[in-house]
Write an enzyme that holds these catalytic residues in place. Sequence first.
Site, short mmCIF file in Angstrom:
data_model
loop_
_atom_site.label_atom_id
_atom_site.label_comp_id
_atom_site.label_asym_id
_atom_site.label_seq_id
_atom_site.Cartn_x
_atom_site.Cartn_y
_atom_site.Cartn_z
CE LYS A 184 0.84 1.35 4.45
NZ LYS A 184 1.56 2.60 4.82
N PRO A 232 10.21 -4.76 1.22
CG PRO A 232 10.91 -2.55 0.99
CD PRO A 232 10.16 -3.62 0.28
CG MET A 233 10.83 -7.36 6.48
SD MET A 233 11.71 -8.62 7.44
CE MET A 233 11.08 -8.27 9.09
N GLY A 257 9.39 -0.71 5.57
CA GLY A 257 9.53 0.26 4.51
C GLY A 257 8.37 1.22 4.36
N GLY A 258 7.31 1.07 5.17
CA GLY A 258 6.15 1.92 5.03
C GLY A 258 5.18 1.46 3.97
CG LEU A 259 6.36 -0.16 0.58
CD1 LEU A 259 7.22 -1.04 -0.34
CD2 LEU A 259 5.67 0.94 -0.23
N GLY A 260 3.46 -1.43 4.26
CA GLY A 260 2.44 -2.27 4.88
C GLY A 260 2.64 -3.75 4.68
CB SER A 320 -0.09 -6.62 2.95
OG SER A 320 -0.74 -7.10 1.80
CG ASP A 331 -1.29 0.46 8.35
OD1 ASP A 331 -2.03 1.37 8.78
OD2 ASP A 331 -0.12 0.66 7.97
#
Length: 290
Positions: A12, A95-96, A98-101, A105, A137
Amino acid sequence: MTASLSLPAPAKLNRLLHITGRRADGYHELQTLFQFLDHGDTLTFATRDDGTLHLSPTLPGVAAEENLILRAARLLRDETGCRQGADIHLEKRLPMGGGLGGGSSDAATTLLGLNALWGLDLSLERLAELGLALGADVPVFVHGQAAWAEGIGERLTPVELDTPWFVVIHPGVSVATPAVFGAPGLTRHTPPISMARALQEGPERWRNDCESTVRELYPPVAEALEWLGQFAPTRLTGTGACLFAWLTNEADADSILRRLGRHDWQGFKARGCNRSPLHVALETLATPTP
């Protein structure tokens, strides 16, 4: 008989992130726009009759009792009294930290995947309630629709956003979210706005209140933001470390990635999605073949 299922766990982006206050319990009140990407991890599940939950491979530095995939599986089983187990294989692309959830997810995909595979038939609303116990999230990934979020990110209103191509860069550092939210200089009192106003203002005026603090605390993030910003409008997602630029076409994304040239940075391209690839995959599986 063993049944199996392979499902995506998409990334995300926070297209916008405002911090509007700090609660008595230390959590921050947020307003954000969540959007999915057609890029992420993949989880494969296979049923076991002996009740064992087994995850492979293990994640470096993450104990089994802290892993969100196994926590989600145990929570689902405890909630329903299910006695089945599962072999779970994770293909990790995100990536852990990384702000991508990625972790959230993965947890959501586990809840939905095992709900289907074990035949539990829990509603999305109940799965989202369970997911909230794992992280703020997780519910947006469970519901699977781009959303305007408030509270700590759990109060969701579905939205339809533009779906550009994105270039996402991870600048090779790990950002500690508690350090960002604990920084004295963090903006914490952005006046709340309505969803309608945010959507009317549009991407060019959206911002991330964490960005200036993360730039100061993590110079590699600042360097990556400056580099990517040469080519297209660029913003931090979440508390980072990942950042993204939005583009009108795939060719421009490819051109930027060819110029990356940094061995300590990771980059990828992806298309924005208002419907989660996880839900598209589940709907495809549920549709009978003619």
